[in-house]
Design an enzyme around this catalytic site. Structure first.
Site, PDB file in Angstrom:
ATOM      1  N   ARG A  85      66.070 -68.676  -3.367  1.00 42.37           N
ATOM      2  CA  ARG A  85      65.203 -69.771  -2.938  1.00 42.37           C
ATOM      3  C   ARG A  85      65.834 -70.559  -1.796  1.00 42.37           C
ATOM      4  O   ARG A  85      66.979 -70.953  -1.851  1.00 42.37           O
ATOM      5  CB  ARG A  85      64.953 -70.731  -4.097  1.00 42.37           C
ATOM      6  N   ARG A  94      57.848 -70.859  -0.762  1.00 43.74           N
ATOM      7  CA  ARG A  94      59.081 -70.681  -1.509  1.00 43.74           C
ATOM      8  C   ARG A  94      59.077 -69.364  -2.276  1.00 43.74           C
ATOM      9  O   ARG A  94      58.033 -68.867  -2.696  1.00 43.74           O
ATOM     10  CB  ARG A  94      59.368 -71.843  -2.456  1.00 43.74           C
ATOM     11  N   ASP A  97      59.940 -71.225  -7.450  1.00 45.38           N
ATOM     12  CA  ASP A  97      60.030 -72.648  -7.774  1.00 45.38           C
ATOM     13  C   ASP A  97      59.897 -72.775  -9.286  1.00 45.38           C
ATOM     14  O   ASP A  97      58.897 -72.339  -9.852  1.00 45.38           O
ATOM     15  CB  ASP A  97      58.863 -73.358  -7.077  1.00 45.38           C
ATOM     16  N   ASP A  99      60.021 -75.641 -12.284  1.00 50.42           N
ATOM     17  CA  ASP A  99      60.061 -77.080 -12.547  1.00 50.42           C
ATOM     18  C   ASP A  99      60.069 -77.329 -14.040  1.00 50.42           C
ATOM     19  O   ASP A  99      59.259 -76.745 -14.775  1.00 50.42           O
ATOM     20  CB  ASP A  99      58.849 -77.787 -11.925  1.00 50.42           C
TER      21      ASP A  99
HETATM   22  N1  ROI Z   1      50.608 -74.586  -4.237  1.00 55.17           N
HETATM   23  C1  ROI Z   1      50.267 -73.752  -5.238  1.00 55.17           C
HETATM   24  N2  ROI Z   1      49.026 -73.275  -5.299  1.00 55.17           N
HETATM   25  N3  ROI Z   1      51.152 -73.368  -6.193  1.00 55.17           N
HETATM   26  C2  ROI Z   1      52.430 -73.837  -6.200  1.00 55.17           C
HETATM   27  O1  ROI Z   1      53.224 -73.474  -7.084  1.00 55.17           O
HETATM   28  C3  ROI Z   1      52.825 -74.727  -5.185  1.00 55.17           C
HETATM   29  N4  ROI Z   1      54.075 -75.246  -5.139  1.00 55.17           N
HETATM   30  C4  ROI Z   1      54.428 -76.132  -4.230  1.00 55.17           C
HETATM   31  C5  ROI Z   1      53.499 -76.573  -3.143  1.00 55.17           C
HETATM   32  C6  ROI Z   1      54.120 -76.214  -1.810  1.00 55.17           C
HETATM   33  C7  ROI Z   1      53.282 -78.057  -3.274  1.00 55.17           C
HETATM   34  N5  ROI Z   1      52.218 -75.934  -3.208  1.00 55.17           N
HETATM   35  C8  ROI Z   1      51.871 -75.084  -4.203  1.00 55.17           C
HETATM   36  O2  ROI Z   1      55.639 -76.631  -4.266  1.00 55.17           O
END
Ligand code: ROI
Length: 169
Positions: A85, A94, A97, A99
């Protein structure tokens, strides 16, 4: 050590995103003192954020963990880093990600970690998969997950597959 139920969201829109997310699920299943207990469906979602970005693949998993919140955060950040990443653009593309959305009923606010995750309340690509796992959830903020989903809707989001629950190690 008490066991806490925590929820982790997964997202990717680079470098074979379905594979990124599926392998990350396996890696979460391998975190020490942590058991993977549930997986959402796998979703394709329209990108939220600036510019020209590929669609995202999103999912949520539930774990039982004996780790403290920051230990669990360390573990998921290790997985993100192993997936190469890069944090280049805020809200940009990315590879992976992860979280930490919820850690039991706790609200946490320190330099490294805010729980419940700040953006989750208006992101259908987080709340819909979370509802696959725990449809009747009331968030630590007192908000009802189904009501939030009724408000934001499912626009730009489609379930594309089930995620097999990996065998316990
Ligand atoms: N948009 C979508 N559809 N899914 C995500 O996981 C995601 N993650 C992000 C940002 C860039 C805000 N947009 C995203 O971090």
């Amino acid at each position: 050590m008490p066991v806490v139920t925590a929820y982790i969201s997964l997202g990717s829109n680079l470098d074979a995103p379905v594979q990124q997310v599926l392998s990350a699920v396996e890696e979460i299943a391998g975190i020490e003192n942590t058991e993977l207990i549930a997986t959402s469906r796998l979703y394709r979602s329209d990108p939220v954020g600036p510019g020209d970005q590929e669609d995202y693949i999103n999912a949520v998993v539930g774990v039982h963990t004996k780790l403290a919140p920051l230990q669990l955060l360390d573990a998921i950040q290790d997985i993100e880093n192993a997936h190469g990443r890069k944090r280049i653009v805020r809200w940009g593309s990315r590879t992976l990600d992860l979280d930490l959305l919820l850690y039991g009923e706790e609200t946490i606010n320190n330099e490294r970690l805010i729980v419940p995750h700040k953006e989750m309340h208006w992101r259908n690509f987080v709340l819909r998969p979370l509802a696959d796992i725990t449809p009747n959830l009331i968030l630590p903020t007192g908000q009802n997950l189904q009501k939030l989903l009724q408000t934001i809707g499912d626009e730009g989001l489609s379930a594309i597959a089930d995620i097999p629950l990996p065998e316990p190690a």
